[in-house]
Design a protein around this motif. Structure first.
Motif, PDB file in Angstrom:
ATOM      1  N   PHE A  40     -14.955 -25.638  17.716  1.00 20.80           N
ATOM      2  CA  PHE A  40     -14.017 -25.069  16.752  1.00 20.80           C
ATOM      3  C   PHE A  40     -13.930 -23.545  16.840  1.00 20.80           C
ATOM      4  CE2 PHE A  40     -12.679 -24.329  12.223  1.00 20.80           C
ATOM      5  CZ  PHE A  40     -11.483 -25.036  12.294  1.00 20.80           C
ATOM      6  N   THR A  41     -15.024 -22.890  17.190  1.00 24.94           N
ATOM      7  CA  THR A  41     -15.048 -21.424  17.250  1.00 24.94           C
ATOM      8  C   THR A  41     -13.972 -20.851  18.170  1.00 24.94           C
ATOM      9  OG1 THR A  41     -17.372 -21.322  16.620  1.00 24.94           O
ATOM     10  CG2 THR A  41     -16.488 -19.410  17.784  1.00 24.94           C
ATOM     11  N   PRO A  42     -13.762 -21.396  19.365  1.00 22.25           N
ATOM     12  CA  PRO A  42     -12.698 -20.841  20.209  1.00 22.25           C
ATOM     13  C   PRO A  42     -11.309 -20.932  19.565  1.00 22.25           C
ATOM     14  CG  PRO A  42     -14.161 -22.213  21.520  1.00 22.25           C
ATOM     15  CD  PRO A  42     -14.552 -22.410  20.080  1.00 22.25           C
ATOM     16  N   ILE A  43     -11.072 -21.955  18.785  1.00 22.76           N
ATOM     17  CA  ILE A  43      -9.783 -22.087  18.096  1.00 22.76           C
ATOM     18  C   ILE A  43      -9.616 -20.971  17.075  1.00 22.76           C
ATOM     19  CG2 ILE A  43      -8.466 -23.533  16.483  1.00 22.76           C
ATOM     20  CD1 ILE A  43      -9.757 -25.970  17.936  1.00 22.76           C
ATOM     21  N   VAL A  44     -10.656 -20.710  16.309  1.00 27.27           N
ATOM     22  CA  VAL A  44     -10.598 -19.646  15.309  1.00 27.27           C
ATOM     23  C   VAL A  44     -10.415 -18.294  15.995  1.00 27.27           C
ATOM     24  CG1 VAL A  44     -11.825 -18.510  13.424  1.00 27.27           C
ATOM     25  CG2 VAL A  44     -11.949 -20.992  13.660  1.00 27.27           C
ATOM     26  N   LYS A  45     -11.083 -18.081  17.113  1.00 29.29           N
ATOM     27  CA  LYS A  45     -10.935 -16.825  17.855  1.00 29.29           C
ATOM     28  C   LYS A  45      -9.514 -16.664  18.389  1.00 29.29           C
ATOM     29  CE  LYS A  45     -15.733 -16.004  19.070  1.00 29.29           C
ATOM     30  NZ  LYS A  45     -16.718 -15.838  20.139  1.00 29.29           N
ATOM     31  N   GLU A  46      -8.892 -17.747  18.837  1.00 32.67           N
ATOM     32  CA  GLU A  46      -7.495 -17.698  19.294  1.00 32.67           C
ATOM     33  C   GLU A  46      -6.583 -17.241  18.161  1.00 32.67           C
ATOM     34  OE1 GLU A  46      -6.078 -21.403  20.878  1.00 32.67           O
ATOM     35  OE2 GLU A  46      -7.739 -21.534  22.293  1.00 32.67           O
ATOM     36  N   ILE A  47      -6.818 -17.776  16.985  1.00 34.28           N
ATOM     37  CA  ILE A  47      -6.016 -17.390  15.826  1.00 34.28           C
ATOM     38  C   ILE A  47      -6.223 -15.912  15.516  1.00 34.28           C
ATOM     39  CG2 ILE A  47      -5.734 -17.726  13.334  1.00 34.28           C
ATOM     40  CD1 ILE A  47      -6.296 -20.748  13.908  1.00 34.28           C
ATOM     41  N   ALA A  48      -7.457 -15.446  15.578  1.00 34.53           N
ATOM     42  CA  ALA A  48      -7.750 -14.033  15.315  1.00 34.53           C
ATOM     43  C   ALA A  48      -7.012 -13.122  16.292  1.00 34.53           C
ATOM     44  CB  ALA A  48      -9.252 -13.785  15.392  1.00 34.53           C
ATOM     45  N   GLU A  49      -6.952 -13.530  17.546  1.00 34.89           N
ATOM     46  CA  GLU A  49      -6.283 -12.716  18.561  1.00 34.89           C
ATOM     47  C   GLU A  49      -4.763 -12.758  18.431  1.00 34.89           C
ATOM     48  OE1 GLU A  49      -7.880 -14.169  22.240  1.00 34.89           O
ATOM     49  OE2 GLU A  49      -9.852 -13.301  21.848  1.00 34.89           O
ATOM     50  N   ALA A  50      -4.233 -13.877  17.946  1.00 33.06           N
ATOM     51  CA  ALA A  50      -2.782 -14.045  17.875  1.00 33.06           C
ATOM     52  C   ALA A  50      -2.165 -13.506  16.591  1.00 33.06           C
ATOM     53  CB  ALA A  50      -2.426 -15.523  18.034  1.00 33.06           C
ATOM     54  N   ARG A  51      -2.924 -13.511  15.504  1.00 32.23           N
ATOM     55  CA  ARG A  51      -2.367 -13.157  14.193  1.00 32.23           C
ATOM     56  C   ARG A  51      -2.813 -11.766  13.762  1.00 32.23           C
ATOM     57  NH1 ARG A  51      -0.132 -17.432  10.972  1.00 32.23           N
ATOM     58  NH2 ARG A  51       0.307 -15.669   9.613  1.00 32.23           N
ATOM     59  N   ASP A  53      -1.385 -10.168  11.399  1.00 35.20           N
ATOM     60  CA  ASP A  53      -1.041 -10.020   9.981  1.00 35.20           C
ATOM     61  C   ASP A  53      -2.127 -10.550   9.050  1.00 35.20           C
ATOM     62  OD1 ASP A  53      -0.440 -12.626  10.978  1.00 35.20           O
ATOM     63  OD2 ASP A  53       0.785 -13.017   9.218  1.00 35.20           O
ATOM     64  N   ILE A  54      -3.219 -11.051   9.611  1.00 36.14           N
ATOM     65  CA  ILE A  54      -4.333 -11.536   8.811  1.00 36.14           C
ATOM     66  C   ILE A  54      -5.639 -10.979   9.372  1.00 36.14           C
ATOM     67  CG2 ILE A  54      -3.167 -13.685   8.150  1.00 36.14           C
ATOM     68  CD1 ILE A  54      -5.023 -15.142  10.148  1.00 36.14           C
ATOM     69  N   VAL A  55      -6.685 -11.059   8.575  1.00 27.87           N
ATOM     70  CA  VAL A  55      -8.035 -10.718   9.030  1.00 27.87           C
ATOM     71  C   VAL A  55      -8.788 -12.035   9.160  1.00 27.87           C
ATOM     72  CG1 VAL A  55     -10.193  -9.581   8.399  1.00 27.87           C
ATOM     73  CG2 VAL A  55      -8.002  -8.481   7.893  1.00 27.87           C
ATOM     74  N   VAL A  56      -9.444 -12.220  10.283  1.00 29.40           N
ATOM     75  CA  VAL A  56     -10.268 -13.408  10.498  1.00 29.40           C
ATOM     76  C   VAL A  56     -11.722 -12.955  10.541  1.00 29.40           C
ATOM     77  CG1 VAL A  56     -10.771 -15.382  11.979  1.00 29.40           C
ATOM     78  CG2 VAL A  56      -8.406 -14.556  11.755  1.00 29.40           C
ATOM     79  N   ALA A  57     -12.533 -13.541   9.669  1.00 30.24           N
ATOM     80  CA  ALA A  57     -13.939 -13.165   9.553  1.00 30.24           C
ATOM     81  C   ALA A  57     -14.819 -14.392   9.704  1.00 30.24           C
ATOM     82  CB  ALA A  57     -14.193 -12.507   8.198  1.00 30.24           C
ATOM     83  N   GLY A  58     -15.911 -14.233  10.427  1.00 30.91           N
ATOM     84  CA  GLY A  58     -16.866 -15.312  10.612  1.00 30.91           C
ATOM     85  C   GLY A  58     -18.136 -15.053   9.815  1.00 30.91           C
ATOM     86  N   ALA A  59     -18.610 -16.082   9.123  1.00 35.21           N
ATOM     87  CA  ALA A  59     -19.838 -15.989   8.336  1.00 35.21           C
ATOM     88  C   ALA A  59     -20.780 -17.107   8.780  1.00 35.21           C
ATOM     89  CB  ALA A  59     -19.537 -16.116   6.847  1.00 35.21           C
ATOM     90  N   HIS A  60     -21.914 -16.727   9.358  1.00 37.78           N
ATOM     91  CA  HIS A  60     -22.911 -17.725   9.752  1.00 37.78           C
ATOM     92  C   HIS A  60     -23.484 -18.325   8.469  1.00 37.78           C
ATOM     93  CE1 HIS A  60     -26.444 -19.604  11.445  1.00 37.78           C
ATOM     94  NE2 HIS A  60     -25.915 -19.421  12.654  1.00 37.78           N
ATOM     95  N   ALA A  61     -23.348 -19.621   8.315  1.00 35.08           N
ATOM     96  CA  ALA A  61     -23.714 -20.290   7.059  1.00 35.08           C
ATOM     97  C   ALA A  61     -25.191 -20.104   6.695  1.00 35.08           C
ATOM     98  CB  ALA A  61     -23.364 -21.776   7.132  1.00 35.08           C
ATOM     99  N   ASP A  62     -26.071 -20.164   7.670  1.00 44.31           N
ATOM    100  CA  ASP A  62     -27.504 -20.035   7.383  1.00 44.31           C
ATOM    101  C   ASP A  62     -27.881 -18.624   6.955  1.00 44.31           C
ATOM    102  OD1 ASP A  62     -27.875 -22.686   8.057  1.00 44.31           O
ATOM    103  OD2 ASP A  62     -28.491 -22.242  10.115  1.00 44.31           O
ATOM    104  N   ASP A  63     -27.175 -17.635   7.463  1.00 47.06           N
ATOM    105  CA  ASP A  63     -27.498 -16.243   7.186  1.00 47.06           C
ATOM    106  C   ASP A  63     -26.832 -15.693   5.924  1.00 47.06           C
ATOM    107  OD1 ASP A  63     -28.963 -16.304   9.530  1.00 47.06           O
ATOM    108  OD2 ASP A  63     -27.375 -15.353  10.728  1.00 47.06           O
TER     109      ASP A  63
END
Length: 107
Positions: A40-51, A53-63
């Protein structure tokens, strides 16, 4: 080209506000040990690179247990959309890219 930024419990609120930029924020909760996140991570990264007009942020659940608890994240991967600092939508599980795109504001 925009990339997915990292967000932590310490700066979560600041990232959601985006210092007045007005951009929606898509937060991706993930963990490196979770098999679905590896696909799933590569899909989210694709969206971050393409969009731009939005901010895409990743949060490691354990941390980031405060954010996980605050937003009721029960499984990963999870994506949550925020506008004006308020949660306006979200998806659980490794959903197809089209599902995430439907969640986002229209360009």
């Amino acid at each position: 080209m925009p990339e997915m930024i990292t967000v932590t419990d310490a700066d979560f609120e600041k990232v959601l506000r985006q210092d007045g930029s007005g951009k929606p924020v898509l937060v991706y909760f993930w963990a490196d040990w979770a098999g679905p996140c590896q696909h799933f991570t590569p899909i989210v990264k694709e969206i971050a690179e393409a969009r731009h007009d939005i901010v895409v942020a990743g949060a490691h659940a354990d941390d980031n247990p405060k954010a996980v608890e605050q937003f009721g994240v029960r499984g990963i991967p999870t994506v949550l959309l925020f506008e004006g600092g308020q949660r306006v939508g979200g998806l659980n599980g490794a959903v197809p890219k089209k599902e995430i795109e439907r969640l986002l504001p229209q360009q």
